[in-house]
Design a protein around this motif. Sequence first.
Motif, PDB file in Angstrom:
ATOM      1  N   GLU A 179       0.860  -1.169   0.000  1.00  0.00           N
ATOM      2  CA  GLU A 179       0.000   0.000   0.000  1.00  0.00           C
ATOM      3  C   GLU A 179       0.903   1.227   0.000  1.00  0.00           C
ATOM      4  O   GLU A 179       2.119   1.108   0.101  1.00  0.00           O
ATOM      5  N   LYS A 180       0.337   2.396  -0.105  1.00  0.00           N
ATOM      6  CA  LYS A 180       1.149   3.607  -0.211  1.00  0.00           C
ATOM      7  C   LYS A 180       2.084   3.746   0.997  1.00  0.00           C
ATOM      8  O   LYS A 180       1.647   3.786   2.145  1.00  0.00           O
ATOM      9  N   VAL A 181       3.406   3.786   0.733  1.00  0.00           N
ATOM     10  CA  VAL A 181       4.398   3.898   1.796  1.00  0.00           C
ATOM     11  C   VAL A 181       5.642   4.573   1.246  1.00  0.00           C
ATOM     12  O   VAL A 181       5.995   4.405   0.075  1.00  0.00           O
ATOM     13  N   ARG A 182       6.314   5.352   2.085  1.00  0.00           N
ATOM     14  CA  ARG A 182       7.560   6.017   1.678  1.00  0.00           C
ATOM     15  C   ARG A 182       8.650   4.984   1.412  1.00  0.00           C
ATOM     16  O   ARG A 182       8.743   3.969   2.113  1.00  0.00           O
ATOM     17  N   LEU A 183       9.485   5.288   0.437  1.00  0.00           N
ATOM     18  CA  LEU A 183      10.565   4.384   0.060  1.00  0.00           C
ATOM     19  C   LEU A 183      11.502   4.113   1.220  1.00  0.00           C
ATOM     20  O   LEU A 183      11.843   2.958   1.503  1.00  0.00           O
ATOM     21  N   ASP A 184      11.951   5.169   1.911  1.00  0.00           N
ATOM     22  CA  ASP A 184      12.913   4.959   2.999  1.00  0.00           C
ATOM     23  C   ASP A 184      12.295   4.154   4.145  1.00  0.00           C
ATOM     24  O   ASP A 184      12.933   3.278   4.719  1.00  0.00           O
ATOM     25  N   LYS A 185      11.021   4.429   4.469  1.00  0.00           N
ATOM     26  CA  LYS A 185      10.369   3.692   5.547  1.00  0.00           C
ATOM     27  C   LYS A 185      10.205   2.219   5.170  1.00  0.00           C
ATOM     28  O   LYS A 185      10.430   1.329   6.008  1.00  0.00           O
TER      29      LYS A 185
ATOM     30  N   ASP B 135      22.240   8.898  -2.929  1.00  0.00           N
ATOM     31  CA  ASP B 135      23.403   8.710  -3.809  1.00  0.00           C
ATOM     32  C   ASP B 135      23.087   7.897  -5.057  1.00  0.00           C
ATOM     33  O   ASP B 135      23.991   7.570  -5.837  1.00  0.00           O
ATOM     34  N   GLY B 136      21.814   7.560  -5.268  1.00  0.00           N
ATOM     35  CA  GLY B 136      21.420   6.872  -6.493  1.00  0.00           C
ATOM     36  C   GLY B 136      21.671   5.384  -6.510  1.00  0.00           C
ATOM     37  O   GLY B 136      21.802   4.782  -7.580  1.00  0.00           O
ATOM     38  N   ASN B 137      21.716   4.775  -5.327  1.00  0.00           N
ATOM     39  CA  ASN B 137      21.982   3.335  -5.247  1.00  0.00           C
ATOM     40  C   ASN B 137      20.724   2.478  -5.125  1.00  0.00           C
ATOM     41  O   ASN B 137      20.815   1.270  -4.897  1.00  0.00           O
ATOM     42  N   VAL B 138      19.541   3.108  -5.254  1.00  0.00           N
ATOM     43  CA  VAL B 138      18.283   2.367  -5.162  1.00  0.00           C
ATOM     44  C   VAL B 138      17.493   2.533  -6.465  1.00  0.00           C
ATOM     45  O   VAL B 138      17.252   3.658  -6.920  1.00  0.00           O
ATOM     46  N   ILE B 139      17.120   1.417  -7.056  1.00  0.00           N
ATOM     47  CA  ILE B 139      16.382   1.403  -8.328  1.00  0.00           C
ATOM     48  C   ILE B 139      14.992   0.829  -8.085  1.00  0.00           C
ATOM     49  O   ILE B 139      14.852  -0.288  -7.577  1.00  0.00           O
ATOM     50  N   VAL B 140      13.961   1.601  -8.430  1.00  0.00           N
ATOM     51  CA  VAL B 140      12.575   1.182  -8.230  1.00  0.00           C
ATOM     52  C   VAL B 140      11.922   0.944  -9.594  1.00  0.00           C
ATOM     53  O   VAL B 140      11.830   1.862 -10.418  1.00  0.00           O
ATOM     54  N   ASN B 141      11.516  -0.291  -9.838  1.00  0.00           N
ATOM     55  CA  ASN B 141      10.887  -0.663 -11.116  1.00  0.00           C
ATOM     56  C   ASN B 141      11.694  -0.176 -12.325  1.00  0.00           C
ATOM     57  O   ASN B 141      11.160   0.371 -13.286  1.00  0.00           O
TER      58      ASN B 141
ATOM     59  N   ASN C  97      13.909   2.255 -12.487  1.00  0.00           N
ATOM     60  CA  ASN C  97      14.305   3.668 -12.497  1.00  0.00           C
ATOM     61  C   ASN C  97      15.054   4.032 -11.217  1.00  0.00           C
ATOM     62  O   ASN C  97      14.611   3.675 -10.111  1.00  0.00           O
ATOM     63  N   VAL C  98      16.174   4.743 -11.367  1.00  0.00           N
ATOM     64  CA  VAL C  98      16.919   5.212 -10.191  1.00  0.00           C
ATOM     65  C   VAL C  98      16.059   6.218  -9.444  1.00  0.00           C
ATOM     66  O   VAL C  98      15.541   7.176 -10.037  1.00  0.00           O
ATOM     67  N   GLU C  99      15.906   6.009  -8.135  1.00  0.00           N
ATOM     68  CA  GLU C  99      15.099   6.921  -7.315  1.00  0.00           C
ATOM     69  C   GLU C  99      15.961   7.545  -6.226  1.00  0.00           C
ATOM     70  O   GLU C  99      16.572   6.841  -5.424  1.00  0.00           O
ATOM     71  N   THR C 100      16.058   8.877  -6.212  1.00  0.00           N
ATOM     72  CA  THR C 100      16.928   9.578  -5.263  1.00  0.00           C
ATOM     73  C   THR C 100      16.151  10.334  -4.184  1.00  0.00           C
ATOM     74  O   THR C 100      16.757  10.999  -3.352  1.00  0.00           O
ATOM     75  N   LYS C 101      14.828  10.225  -4.205  1.00  0.00           N
ATOM     76  CA  LYS C 101      14.022  10.907  -3.195  1.00  0.00           C
ATOM     77  C   LYS C 101      13.589   9.903  -2.123  1.00  0.00           C
ATOM     78  O   LYS C 101      12.897   8.930  -2.423  1.00  0.00           O
ATOM     79  N   GLN C 102      13.991  10.153  -0.897  1.00  0.00           N
ATOM     80  CA  GLN C 102      13.682   9.216   0.178  1.00  0.00           C
ATOM     81  C   GLN C 102      12.191   9.191   0.507  1.00  0.00           C
ATOM     82  O   GLN C 102      11.678   8.206   1.039  1.00  0.00           O
ATOM     83  N   ASN C 103      11.453  10.276   0.170  1.00  0.00           N
ATOM     84  CA  ASN C 103      10.020  10.316   0.449  1.00  0.00           C
ATOM     85  C   ASN C 103       9.178   9.856  -0.745  1.00  0.00           C
ATOM     86  O   ASN C 103       7.969  10.065  -0.786  1.00  0.00           O
TER      87      ASN C 103
ATOM     88  N   LEU D  64       5.835   4.388  -2.663  1.00  0.00           N
ATOM     89  CA  LEU D  64       5.671   3.096  -3.327  1.00  0.00           C
ATOM     90  C   LEU D  64       4.196   2.697  -3.269  1.00  0.00           C
ATOM     91  O   LEU D  64       3.556   2.825  -2.223  1.00  0.00           O
ATOM     92  N   ILE D  65       3.665   2.212  -4.411  1.00  0.00           N
ATOM     93  CA  ILE D  65       2.268   1.771  -4.471  1.00  0.00           C
ATOM     94  C   ILE D  65       2.182   0.531  -5.353  1.00  0.00           C
ATOM     95  O   ILE D  65       2.743   0.490  -6.448  1.00  0.00           O
ATOM     96  N   GLY D  66       1.479  -0.507  -4.869  1.00  0.00           N
ATOM     97  CA  GLY D  66       1.231  -1.699  -5.671  1.00  0.00           C
ATOM     98  C   GLY D  66       2.440  -2.606  -5.802  1.00  0.00           C
ATOM     99  O   GLY D  66       3.276  -2.710  -4.892  1.00  0.00           O
TER     100      GLY D  66
END
Length: 311
Positions: free
Chosen positions: A8-14, A37-43, A45-51, A54-56
């Motif tokens: 469900e809707k949740v912040r990436l860092d959390k 620092d660009g070390n996390v890739i979501v679906n 795509n590189v994601e640099t925003k900790q807030n 994420l959904i689904g």
Amino acid sequence: MMLKANVEKVRLDKYLVDALAESAEYSRSYIQTLIKDGNVIVNGNVETKQNFNLIGDVEIEINIPEVKASTINPEKIDLDIVYEDNDILVVNKPNNMVVHPGAGNTEGTMVNALLGRDAEFLSTIGGIERPGIVHRIDKQTTGLLIVAKNDKSHQVLTEMLKNHEIYKEYVALVWGEIKEDKGIIDAPIGRHQNDRKKMMVTSKNSKYAVTNFDVIKRLDKTTLVKCAIETGRTHQIRVHFNFIKHPIVNDPAYGKLAEKQTDFGQMLHAYKLEFLHPITKEMVKLKAELPKEFTDKILQEGGVENDWKTI
């Protein structure tokens, strides 16, 4: 490292903090740094925003960078270890010792000394320049300092500090007679407007800061006090007592302008620590006696030994 989930809707860092909660290796701050620092890739795509929300269905790839070798030289420096077990140690920091290396201070620091004991027993969360360092005290402030020996204890201690769950008590000798037996200094602290190396009480770009104090003994021209801080701002006790016109004796930055300074620096000592052990959850209560230079100054001001022995 790859993670797949339907959320469900949740912040990436959390989400990552919760997903990796069982590991002692990844603190919240470390995960936030990985994202930034660009070390996390979501679906894909590189994601640099900790807030980032994420959904689904999500597929998250985490790239853990290689740990760089430390350039800090281990040094054989005797330390006054007040407490030590498998997870933490507490050091009575001597006068004129910087906690961690920085510009102009690459040798003789607490980190150099800790590495000289055994580099393998220090936490890594603080980075290669600050192994084991959970909090710091000023170069010329003496007294108790907690060091983490592994990442799990470091992580818990950091949260405890953030939540004000570690009781820290200081002893200070300040100029003038404080007439009140006890008091609360509630004044926000921010960077000094004219000297970037100093702090000041200000309403501009400042942070909430509270210092509680009790008078131990009124001496000839000074007052001996004990302080418990509710917040841990840079130079907090020094700035607060300067603000109420009772600067700490021998303070090179915030002391009396007419005072003849000595190399010892401010008469401020981190005297007491009380906290629940981060791993065992047992209560730890520690004290560190005042340095001789401090007690000598109290005696010069008309005090007697019992003035600090009964704290």
